[in-house]
Design a protein around this motif. Structure first.
Motif, short mmCIF file in Angstrom:
data_model
loop_
_atom_site.label_atom_id
_atom_site.label_comp_id
_atom_site.label_asym_id
_atom_site.label_seq_id
_atom_site.Cartn_x
_atom_site.Cartn_y
_atom_site.Cartn_z
N ASN A 1 -70.97 -0.11 -1.63
CA ASN A 1 -71.30 1.03 -0.79
C ASN A 1 -72.37 0.69 0.24
OD1 ASN A 1 -69.45 2.51 -2.20
ND2 ASN A 1 -70.94 3.70 -3.37
N LEU A 2 -73.36 -0.10 -0.18
CA LEU A 2 -74.41 -0.51 0.75
C LEU A 2 -73.84 -1.30 1.91
CD1 LEU A 2 -77.43 -1.62 -1.50
CD2 LEU A 2 -77.37 0.32 0.08
N ARG A 3 -72.97 -2.26 1.58
CA ARG A 3 -72.39 -3.08 2.65
C ARG A 3 -71.52 -2.24 3.57
NH1 ARG A 3 -72.05 -7.13 -1.76
NH2 ARG A 3 -73.59 -8.74 -1.25
N ARG A 4 -70.76 -1.33 2.99
CA ARG A 4 -69.91 -0.46 3.82
C ARG A 4 -70.77 0.41 4.73
NH1 ARG A 4 -65.30 2.20 -0.17
NH2 ARG A 4 -63.93 0.39 -0.33
N SER A 5 -71.81 0.99 4.17
CA SER A 5 -72.69 1.88 4.95
C SER A 5 -73.40 1.12 6.06
CB SER A 5 -73.71 2.56 4.04
OG SER A 5 -73.09 3.35 3.06
N GLY B 1 -84.92 -4.16 -0.23
CA GLY B 1 -84.63 -2.74 -0.04
C GLY B 1 -85.16 -2.21 1.28
N LYS B 2 -86.36 -2.63 1.64
CA LYS B 2 -86.95 -2.18 2.91
C LYS B 2 -86.13 -2.67 4.09
CE LYS B 2 -91.74 -1.62 1.37
NZ LYS B 2 -93.14 -2.12 1.49
N ARG B 3 -85.65 -3.91 3.99
CA ARG B 3 -84.86 -4.49 5.08
C ARG B 3 -83.50 -3.78 5.21
NH1 ARG B 3 -85.52 -9.81 6.67
NH2 ARG B 3 -83.43 -10.37 6.03
N VAL B 4 -82.86 -3.51 4.06
CA VAL B 4 -81.57 -2.83 4.08
C VAL B 4 -81.73 -1.38 4.55
CG1 VAL B 4 -79.70 -1.95 2.62
CG2 VAL B 4 -80.52 -4.29 2.32
N ALA B 5 -82.75 -0.70 4.02
CA ALA B 5 -82.98 0.69 4.41
C ALA B 5 -83.30 0.80 5.89
CB ALA B 5 -84.13 1.28 3.58
N GLY B 6 -83.96 -0.23 6.44
CA GLY B 6 -84.26 -0.23 7.87
C GLY B 6 -83.00 -0.17 8.71
N VAL B 7 -81.96 -0.92 8.29
CA VAL B 7 -80.68 -0.91 9.02
C VAL B 7 -79.97 0.42 8.80
CG1 VAL B 7 -78.40 -1.99 9.22
CG2 VAL B 7 -80.43 -3.41 8.90
N LEU B 8 -79.99 0.92 7.56
CA LEU B 8 -79.31 2.18 7.26
C LEU B 8 -79.95 3.37 7.98
CD1 LEU B 8 -78.70 1.75 3.41
CD2 LEU B 8 -76.98 1.67 5.22
N ASN B 9 -81.26 3.32 8.17
CA ASN B 9 -81.98 4.42 8.81
C ASN B 9 -82.04 4.30 10.32
OD1 ASN B 9 -82.58 5.80 6.42
ND2 ASN B 9 -84.39 4.55 6.04
N LEU C 1 -81.41 4.44 -0.15
CA LEU C 1 -80.57 3.57 -0.99
C LEU C 1 -79.80 4.38 -2.03
CD1 LEU C 1 -83.06 0.60 -1.60
CD2 LEU C 1 -81.22 0.73 0.08
N ALA C 2 -80.46 5.44 -2.56
CA ALA C 2 -79.83 6.23 -3.63
C ALA C 2 -78.56 6.93 -3.16
CB ALA C 2 -80.82 7.26 -4.16
N LYS C 3 -78.46 7.21 -1.86
CA LYS C 3 -77.26 7.86 -1.34
C LYS C 3 -76.01 7.02 -1.56
CE LYS C 3 -79.69 10.35 2.37
NZ LYS C 3 -79.87 10.44 3.85
N ASN C 4 -76.20 5.71 -1.71
CA ASN C 4 -75.07 4.80 -1.85
C ASN C 4 -74.62 4.62 -3.29
OD1 ASN C 4 -74.55 3.52 1.00
ND2 ASN C 4 -76.77 3.70 0.78
N ILE C 5 -75.19 5.41 -4.19
CA ILE C 5 -74.71 5.40 -5.59
C ILE C 5 -73.48 6.29 -5.71
CG2 ILE C 5 -75.37 5.93 -7.99
CD1 ILE C 5 -78.27 5.50 -7.16
N LYS C 6 -73.23 7.09 -4.67
CA LYS C 6 -72.11 8.02 -4.67
C LYS C 6 -70.81 7.33 -5.07
CE LYS C 6 -69.79 11.41 -1.72
NZ LYS C 6 -69.71 12.00 -0.36
#
Length: 582
Positions: free
Chosen positions: A88-92, A304-312, A5-10
């Motif tokens: 950024n989260l939605r874009r990623s 966060g776990k659900r979002v990170a699951g999609v991102l990972n 998740l922290a990567k999306n603070i960029k």
């Protein structure tokens, strides 16, 4: 999860740093003001020193304005940082979903992905804003206020310290109890969104079968499930406020009682007692803020776990190290191919497939529902990877190609024909974004779509509604075929893509293909014998295996399954649907 998740603070690091800076500045100001108030009372009001009162009051006013400015700036930067983080989260997430293979997509429901990109990301946005503001402000303010109380009077400060410890323990138990409910509630959100999506996309069917009441009941049940879980979570949280208030009043009473006695015995001044009471409310209110932050963080952990699951999630398909960027021709070869959607399945979907198709041939594929016709052709465009064996296109294993190159040359018209919002030209150019209008018209003529397009008032600039609801099923199929042709493919796969057109139009499309794209390998999946009888070869699929291969005449003689289909359809009994069934 946190690292992902922290990567999306960029892009919003500056705002993320300035927010806590201003919040801490506000805390420092708020901490100093009560201390100055004590000095004003003891050294100014009690002694009648007007000059001291004015100077101290001036300092307090300046500090109040500084605190106001710091609070405003903290709010502004906090809003920018949290909104940017959510963006950024939605874009990623959306970008990663676009890279998913069919196997990846199969793991998530559409409603589940929508919930993650809306509700879950909104929870994370709110949590991040509270993290930057309250998570820095409240603890720092708590520590500063507690420190000042110990500086003023350590004995009275112990009352606050004990109260803080007791409240922290109680809040920890409450947070633990509510976490399980918040973890479950978002799964119920998936069901809620699924109910809405299914109803809206199928509203015509719902109304045709007069099933509105049934759908309302189904949605009500999904909404009630969300309601019940939130009530359970809120019931666990409802004790926080009463406990906070009891602790606050008890602390104030105790400090007032012991502080009054200390004033009488000259161990404490009136100003110091006033400051202690001010710090009391500061400490307890910050504890309440911390509690609310924990509530939001508890909800956000589940999100966060659900979002990170999609991102990972990594695509099960990837380009090789040195991909091939040219498809030589449209030849296809299946070499001992077996395939399963689930590697743990007892029986493969496709079993020991061996097949050779020359470039430019027209191949018909026929078989009952569930005979794995679609699974077979999905391997050619590498929509899935084989479990065993290999599939070759142009003499090379499909896994050796650059995926984009391969799919540009293997054009697939899937069973579910999808058109997007926009004009007919916009939809056609999905096949080739640089296609001229003339090229689009030629493709539509091959797909027998030009005639009905020309009948529209706006012709090729006719607007297509979302999902293509303003064109018929047959028109939609022909537009999708034209779109596929614009890619100038070496292999064209039509997966039951003419089922909604009449037999005369079907025959016209086949004739156009034969005359205009003779070098393109054509694979036609159909339930109708008339659609495949002209093919160079016809493949009869049965339960994930090739039952027979041959021409129409050969199969009538040698394939009982094909012969049964032919007899059933030519005698007017209907289309074949399953092995030995009509």
């Amino acid at each position: 999860m946190i690292k992902t998740l922290a990567k999306n603070i960029k892009g919003f690091v500056k705002e993320s740093v300035l927010t806590p800076f201003f919040m801490i500045l506000e805390v420092v100001v708020e901490t100093i003001i009560p201390f100055l108030m004590s000095s004003m009372i003891d050294d100014g009001i009690n002694k009648g020193d007007m000059q001291h009162i004015l100077i101290t009051g001036g300092y307090m006013g300046a500090l109040a304005l500084t605190g106001l400015f710091a609070g405003m700036m903290g709010g502004i930067y906090g809003a920018k940082a949290s909104a940017g983080f959510a963006r950024n989260l939605r874009r990623s997430m959306f970008a990663n979903i676009q890279s998913f293979s069919f196997a990846n997509i199969d793991r998530y429901s559409t409603a589940g992905l929508v919930t993650r990109m809306t509700t879950d990301v909104t929870n994370l946005q709110n949590a991040y804003q509270m993290l930057l503001r309250m998570c820095f402000r409240a603890p720092v303010s708590l520590i500063c206020a507690m420190t000042m109380t110990f500086i003023i009077n350590a004995r009275l400060a112990c009352i606050y310290f004990i109260a803080t410890i007791l409240l922290s323990v109680v809040l920890a138990f409450i947070m633990k109890a509510t976490y399980k409910y918040f973890s479950q509630v978002f799964e119920k959100y998936d069901e809620l969104n699924a109910s809405v999506q299914e109803n809206v996309t199928s509203i015509r069917v719902v109304k045709a079968f007069v099933r509105e009441k049934h759908e309302v009941g189904k949605f009500r049940k999904a909404a009630d499930n969300v309601y019940r879980l939130f009530v359970k979570a809120e019931n666990a949280m409802v004790t926080v406020s009463p406990i906070m208030m009891v602790t606050s009043y008890a602390s104030i009473i105790l400090v007032s009682w012991f502080g009054a006695n200390m004033i009488v015995s000259s161990e404490l001044t009136t100003g110091e007692l006033t400051s202690m009471l001010t710090y009391c409310m500061n400490i307890l209110m910050n504890l309440l803020m911390v509690a609310m932050v924990f509530v939001m963080l508890t909800m956000s952990i589940a999100s966060g776990k659900r979002v990170a699951g999609v991102l990972n999630e990594k695509s099960t398909l990837a380009n090789p190290e040195n991909p091939v960027y040219e498809v030589k021709d449209g030849s296809i070869e299946f070499d001992n191919v077996s395939f399963s959607y689930n590697t743990k399945a007892e029986k493969p979907i496709l079993n020991d497939i061996n097949l050779k198709i020359k470039s430019g041939e027209t191949i018909g594929i026929i078989g009952g529902t569930g005979s794995s016709k679609t699974s077979l052709v999905n391997l050619i465009a590498r929509l899935y990877d084989v479990t065993e064996g290999s599939v070759k296109v142009g003499g090379k294993d499909v896994r050796d190609y650059d995926i984009e190159t391969l799919r540009d040359k293997v054009s697939v018209v899937l069973q579910s024909n999808v058109l997007f919002s926009g004009t007919i030209l916009d939809n056609l150019r999905w096949g080739n974004e640089n296609a001229t209008e003339e090229e689009c018209v030629n493709a539509c003529k091959l797909a027998c779509a030009d005639a009905f397009i020309e009948s529209f008032p706006d012709k090729y600039n006719t607007k297509i509604e979302q999902g293509g609801t303003n064109v018929s099923g047959g028109q939609k199929q022909r537009l999708c075929i034209a779109r596929a042709l614009l890619k100038n493919p070496k292999i064209l796969i039509l997966d039951d893509s003419t089922s909604a057109v009449d037999t005369a139009t079907d025959a016209s499309i086949r004739k156009a293909f034969s005359e205009n794209i003779p070098d393109t390998t054509k694979l036609i999946i159909s339930q109708r014998v008339s659609s495949v009888s002209h093919a160079d070869k016809i493949i009869v699929m049965d339960d994930g295996e090739i039952s027979a291969v041959g021409t129409h005449e050969e199969l009538i003689k040698n394939s009982p399954i094909y012969n049964e289909i032919y007899v059933a359809q030519t005698s007017g009994n209907g289309d074949f649907d399953a092995k030995g069934e009509l």
